[in-house]
Design an enzyme around this catalytic site. Structure first.
Site, PDB file in Angstrom:
ATOM      1  N   ASP A  98      -5.697  32.626 -33.331  1.00 47.71           N
ATOM      2  CA  ASP A  98      -5.165  31.169 -34.089  1.00 47.71           C
ATOM      3  C   ASP A  98      -3.598  31.215 -34.098  1.00 47.71           C
ATOM      4  O   ASP A  98      -3.293  30.054 -34.229  1.00 47.71           O
ATOM      5  CB  ASP A  98      -6.009  31.380 -35.440  1.00 47.71           C
ATOM      6  CG  ASP A  98      -5.448  30.111 -36.217  1.00 47.71           C
ATOM      7  OD1 ASP A  98      -5.773  28.716 -36.028  1.00 47.71           O
ATOM      8  OD2 ASP A  98      -4.639  30.316 -37.327  1.00 47.71           O
ATOM      9  N   LEU A 142      -4.023  24.755 -41.292  1.00 50.77           N
ATOM     10  CA  LEU A 142      -3.017  23.353 -40.616  1.00 50.77           C
ATOM     11  C   LEU A 142      -2.258  23.773 -39.248  1.00 50.77           C
ATOM     12  O   LEU A 142      -1.805  22.772 -38.831  1.00 50.77           O
ATOM     13  CB  LEU A 142      -2.283  23.019 -41.683  1.00 50.77           C
ATOM     14  CG  LEU A 142      -2.653  22.415 -42.886  1.00 50.77           C
ATOM     15  CD1 LEU A 142      -1.499  22.101 -44.029  1.00 50.77           C
ATOM     16  CD2 LEU A 142      -3.625  21.044 -42.843  1.00 50.77           C
ATOM     17  N   ARG A 143      -2.659  24.697 -38.863  1.00 44.48           N
ATOM     18  CA  ARG A 143      -1.792  25.264 -37.420  1.00 44.48           C
ATOM     19  C   ARG A 143      -2.185  24.276 -36.340  1.00 44.48           C
ATOM     20  O   ARG A 143      -1.432  23.568 -35.574  1.00 44.48           O
ATOM     21  CB  ARG A 143      -2.143  26.627 -37.082  1.00 44.48           C
ATOM     22  CG  ARG A 143      -1.205  27.604 -37.540  1.00 44.48           C
ATOM     23  CD  ARG A 143      -1.003  28.847 -37.022  1.00 44.48           C
ATOM     24  NE  ARG A 143      -0.555  30.074 -37.700  1.00 44.48           N
ATOM     25  CZ  ARG A 143      -0.974  30.815 -38.495  1.00 44.48           C
ATOM     26  NH1 ARG A 143      -2.439  30.793 -38.472  1.00 44.48           N
ATOM     27  NH2 ARG A 143      -0.488  31.603 -39.119  1.00 44.48           N
ATOM     28  N   GLY A 144      -3.545  23.859 -36.275  1.00 47.00           N
ATOM     29  CA  GLY A 144      -4.014  23.084 -35.339  1.00 47.00           C
ATOM     30  C   GLY A 144      -3.588  21.762 -35.338  1.00 47.00           C
ATOM     31  O   GLY A 144      -2.759  21.233 -34.244  1.00 47.00           O
ATOM     32  N   VAL A 186       0.542  22.221 -34.187  1.00 44.78           N
ATOM     33  CA  VAL A 186       0.586  22.256 -32.800  1.00 44.78           C
ATOM     34  C   VAL A 186       0.335  21.217 -32.073  1.00 44.78           C
ATOM     35  O   VAL A 186       0.955  20.815 -31.153  1.00 44.78           O
ATOM     36  CB  VAL A 186      -0.127  23.553 -32.504  1.00 44.78           C
ATOM     37  CG1 VAL A 186      -0.142  23.618 -30.865  1.00 44.78           C
ATOM     38  CG2 VAL A 186       0.481  24.912 -33.162  1.00 44.78           C
TER      39      VAL A 186
END
Length: 351
Positions: free
Chosen positions: A208, A289-291, A294
């Site tokens: 992830d 919230l990385r998705g 990015v």
């Protein structure tokens, strides 16, 4: 003049990036990370012998030279505070004029057997205690600053080292502490990992942390396979002649990347599109919230690469699988491919 020729001959020629046939996912992911390193690197998973290492070395060779402070082990930028060591900052504050030079973008390989000291660097405690001097032997994280750090077979690397790598890549800094003595230096790099899924998967928590995930497969089309073999044979026969033949295309791509880097800060993305990106992430049950972050960054980089100042839904369509497929929870009973699942939800939400 003789010395120059000898030096040139000692440098191992690199296969041109623009001459690499196929593997479009991997090439796009690398280009976008070079345009915007804050995307967070790329994990490349695929079969053996599919050109992973060749492509990664080719993108590093393609990039324009960078200006660094001479004799500085961290490739410090002469004016950007975020990319310079404490010593260089102090020198600037004391109005010391620093000599600079241009170097190729660093391309650092992390071997599987590397130790923590080799990766992060070491402090000479004896010298620090006896003479009161902080002596730091730079590690690979220092050498990779402002460059590319490549980890082949990252899925076989010790988890502790992977954690250190990802922390440095996320923060842009490396801190080494020993016996109460601390050294901190910039460590901003594009992290590229590669591996073969047959040899073991990366832990989901670590996977992830990579910004993008490219999957590559062995080319099945016989015509393309012959083309790849012929291109490689021509390069092996006379590398310099082959490189010269590709020079114009290489320069065009280099100019396009530099232009995109300059455009990046001015790229806009409409609020409605941001909402839809987050709707896709929520529908896919992506943790954290990385998705979202990015995907927004990659879409902006893609728009800049295509010389547009506003992100379109088509831009998002081109990059969303690369940004989200590795963040989906694994369901052993599910037959649909993770990339297909991302596109299915994308099409539903973006109509």
């Amino acid at each position: 003049m003789v010395t120059t020729n000898i030096t040139e001959n000692l440098i191992r020629p690199v296969f041109p990036f623009t001459a690499i046939v196929g593997q479009e996912e991997m090439k796009l992911a690398l280009i976008l990370n070079v345009i915007d390193p804050t995307i967070g690197g790329v994990m490349i998973m695929g079969d053996r012998g599919t050109g992973k290492s060749t492509t990664i070395r080719a993108i590093a060779d393609l990039l324009p030279e960078i200006e660094v402070v001479m004799d500085d082990p961290f490739n410090s930028h002469p004016s950007n505070i975020e990319l310079m060591s404490e010593e260089i900052k102090n020198s600037l504050q004391d109005d010391i004029i620093l000599s600079t030079k241009k170097i190729k973008v660093p391309m650092v390989d992390l071997p599987l057997g590397a130790t923590e000291d080799r990766l992060c660097g070491t402090i000479d405690i004896e010298k620090a205690l006896k003479e009161g001097i902080k002596t730091f032997e730079a590690g690979l994280l220092a050498k990779a600053n402002r460059g590319i750090l490549y980890v082949d077979e990252v899925n076989l690397l010790d988890d502790h080292l992977v954690d250190l790598l990802l922390d440095a890549a996320a923060s842009g800094w490396n801190t080494v502490e020993r016996e109460g003595i601390s050294i901190r230096h910039p460590s901003r790099f594009v992290l590229v990992g590669s591996g073969n899924p047959e040899e073991g998967e990366l832990r989901p928590q670590l996977l992830d942390r990579f910004g993008m995930h490219a999957e590559i497969r062995t080319v099945k089309d016989p015509i393309l396979r012959v083309q790849i073999v012929e291109q490689r044979s021509l390069f092996d026969l006379n590398a310099n002649e082959y490189i010269n033949r590709c020079a114009e295309e290489q320069e065009e791509l280099k100019a396009r990347i530099v232009n995109a880097q300059n455009l990046l800060s001015s790229i806009k993305i409409d609020y409605d599109l941001k909402i839809k990106i987050s709707e896709v992430c929520a529908a896919l049950d992506v943790d954290g919230l990385r998705g979202d972050i990015v995907t927004n960054r990659a879409a902006k980089a893609f728009a800049a690469y295509n010389k547009r100042d506003i992100v379109t839904s088509e831009d998002i369509q081109q990059i969303i699988v690369l940004c989200l497929r590795h963040r989906l929870r694994k369901d052993p009973l599910e037959s649909i491919d993770s990339g297909d699942k991302v596109m299915k939800i994308f099409n539903e939400i973006f109509n």
